[in-house]
Scaffold this motif. Structure first.
Motif, mmCIF file in Angstrom:
data_model
loop_
_atom_site.group_PDB
_atom_site.id
_atom_site.type_symbol
_atom_site.label_atom_id
_atom_site.label_comp_id
_atom_site.label_asym_id
_atom_site.label_seq_id
_atom_site.Cartn_x
_atom_site.Cartn_y
_atom_site.Cartn_z
ATOM 1 N N PRO A 289 2.497 2.757 -2.000
ATOM 2 C CA PRO A 289 2.387 2.861 -3.468
ATOM 3 C C PRO A 289 1.690 1.658 -4.097
ATOM 4 C CG PRO A 289 4.579 3.505 -2.764
ATOM 5 C CD PRO A 289 3.892 2.936 -1.555
ATOM 6 N N GLU A 290 1.963 0.456 -3.583
ATOM 7 C CA GLU A 290 1.311 -0.751 -4.105
ATOM 8 C C GLU A 290 -0.197 -0.692 -3.875
ATOM 9 O OE1 GLU A 290 4.768 -4.182 -3.564
ATOM 10 O OE2 GLU A 290 3.553 -3.603 -1.842
ATOM 11 N N LEU A 291 -0.590 -0.311 -2.664
ATOM 12 C CA LEU A 291 -2.012 -0.251 -2.342
ATOM 13 C C LEU A 291 -2.745 0.776 -3.193
ATOM 14 C CD1 LEU A 291 -2.389 -0.485 1.553
ATOM 15 C CD2 LEU A 291 -3.260 -2.057 -0.181
ATOM 16 N N ILE A 292 -2.174 1.974 -3.297
ATOM 17 C CA ILE A 292 -2.826 3.038 -4.076
ATOM 18 C C ILE A 292 -2.954 2.620 -5.539
ATOM 19 C CG2 ILE A 292 -2.576 5.406 -4.935
ATOM 20 C CD1 ILE A 292 -1.318 6.097 -2.227
ATOM 21 N N ALA A 293 -1.902 1.985 -6.085
ATOM 22 C CA ALA A 293 -1.935 1.531 -7.481
ATOM 23 C C ALA A 293 -3.033 0.496 -7.684
ATOM 24 C CB ALA A 293 -0.575 0.963 -7.871
ATOM 25 N N MET A 294 -3.146 -0.472 -6.763
ATOM 26 C CA MET A 294 -4.162 -1.518 -6.910
ATOM 27 C C MET A 294 -5.575 -0.960 -6.771
ATOM 28 S SD MET A 294 -2.675 -5.016 -5.179
ATOM 29 C CE MET A 294 -2.164 -4.321 -3.616
ATOM 30 N N VAL A 295 -5.789 -0.087 -5.791
ATOM 31 C CA VAL A 295 -7.114 0.508 -5.598
ATOM 32 C C VAL A 295 -7.516 1.316 -6.825
ATOM 33 C CG1 VAL A 295 -8.426 2.214 -4.265
ATOM 34 C CG2 VAL A 295 -7.007 0.524 -3.087
ATOM 35 N N THR A 296 -6.564 2.077 -7.378
ATOM 36 C CA THR A 296 -6.831 2.877 -8.580
ATOM 37 C C THR A 296 -7.200 1.987 -9.761
ATOM 38 O OG1 THR A 296 -5.245 4.553 -7.822
ATOM 39 C CG2 THR A 296 -5.887 4.626 -10.138
#
Length: 351
Positions: A308-315
């Protein structure tokens, strides 16, 4: 008026922080006092860096603001690492990236856009920063996560150390590029009257206030970390939510206030440099530095975030690049970034 409120909060909050710590007041009460005190101290850091920015120019001013603003979070994170709270540290790094790109930039674009229908900033800097954001978050953060599935903990840590050294070297090279070899190559003039503006404080006074405020923040931050567990249990907050939302907002209060103020004065070069420059510093310098510092403690921190952290940052990175790459902004684009931040905030709260 606002400056007086922050001054009163500082002169009341710092003594209360010391007294409350020595007398072991309630953790929840102290958590509130610590947070408000850090925010109040951050306002002094913001005013000092604004004075320095008038003298030194938008790039160096924005860099100074980001550096001293991130110093607060770095200090909090080091004490959290010492306490073994690796999850909180990684979450706070995530929160800094989301907070700077979506909350700080969003509020800056919105507040500035309400006053000015159209605001512009250096498109060359925006494109240069876009490439670094793509590298720092999408390459350097995603790769460890993907590769770690096929590695042992020791191998993952070794990979994290190697990536951290590369990130820090590239960040220093980026500063050398912007401030030395290509300084002034891509000029951009803003619409404000920044050359006629007088700094609030002298250069020496600004630097002195920055140092004193940072030392005070270091003391308060160390004690703030010890309240996380009790506060989390009392309010039902996870380590992830405390790190992504609470620590990130408190730790980055200085640049939050400064960037919004700069946007309101139509100094978008400085506002964007604070928001995006701070994100780059977190991703390419602070996070790698914390990985290396963690080697000194019992609990080591690999550069591996949750999905979830990675997807949020990439978005957040992709959305920021799309909105800022034309070198112009307005209040609706700011509102779009804020909406994205609120959606992610709800997700992390319920997770």
């Amino acid at each position: 008026m606002v400056n007086k409120i922050f001054m009163i909060a500082t002169f009341v909050g710092v003594p209360l922080s010391v007294i409350g710590t020595l007398m072991h007041w309630s953790s929840i009460l102290m958590f509130i006092i610590y947070c408000l005190t850090i925010v109040a101290l951050s306002s002094f850091m913001g005013r000092a860096t604004e004075s320095l920015a008038i003298v030194a120019g938008p790039r160096i001013g924005g860099l100074l603001n980001a550096t001293f603003g991130n110093a607060v979070e770095l200090i909090i994170s080091i004490f959290a690492l010492k306490a073994g709270l690796v999850g909180v540290v990684l979450a706070s790094l995530t929160g800094s990236v989301l907070g700077n790109l979506l909350l700080v930039a969003g509020l800056s674009f919105f507040v500035g856009g309400v006053k000015f229908k159209r605001q512009s900033f250096n498109v060359f800097d925006a494109r240069h920063n876009s490439g670094l954001l793509m590298f720092a978050v999408i390459v350097a953060f995603v790769i460890p996560e993907v590769f770690s599935y096929e590695m042992t903990k020791g191998e993952t840590l070794s990979m994290s150390v190697g990536i951290s050294i590369i990130l820090m070297a590239l960040y220093l090279a980026a500063l050398f590029f912007k401030l030395v070899t290509h300084r002034g190559v891509y000029q951009h003039s803003e619409g404000g009257n920044e050359h006629e503006e007088e700094p609030e404080w002298s250069q020496k006074k600004s630097l002195l206030i920055l140092v004193l405020a940072t030392l005070a923040v270091a003391y308060v931050s160390e004690n703030l970390v010890h309240t996380f567990e009790t506060v989390g249990e009392s309010f039902g907050w996870t380590e992830l939510f405390i790190g992504v939302i609470i620590v990130a907002i408190v730790g980055n209060a200085a640049e939050h206030a400064s960037a919004i103020l700069m946007a309101y004065k139509n100094k978008m070069d400085i506002a964007v440099e604070i928001a995006v420059g701070s994100t780059l510093q977190i991703a390419m310098f602070v996070a790698p530095l914390l990985v290396l510092i963690s080697l000194l403690f019992d609990t080591k921190m690999p550069l591996v975030f949750t999905m979830p952290e990675l997807i949020a940052m990439v978005t957040a990175v992709l959305l920021t690049i799309i909105i800022s790459n034309d070198g112009e902004t307005n209040w609706f684009e700011g509102l779009t970034l804020l909406a994205a931040y609120l959606i992610m905030g709800i997700g992390f709260y319920l997770l």
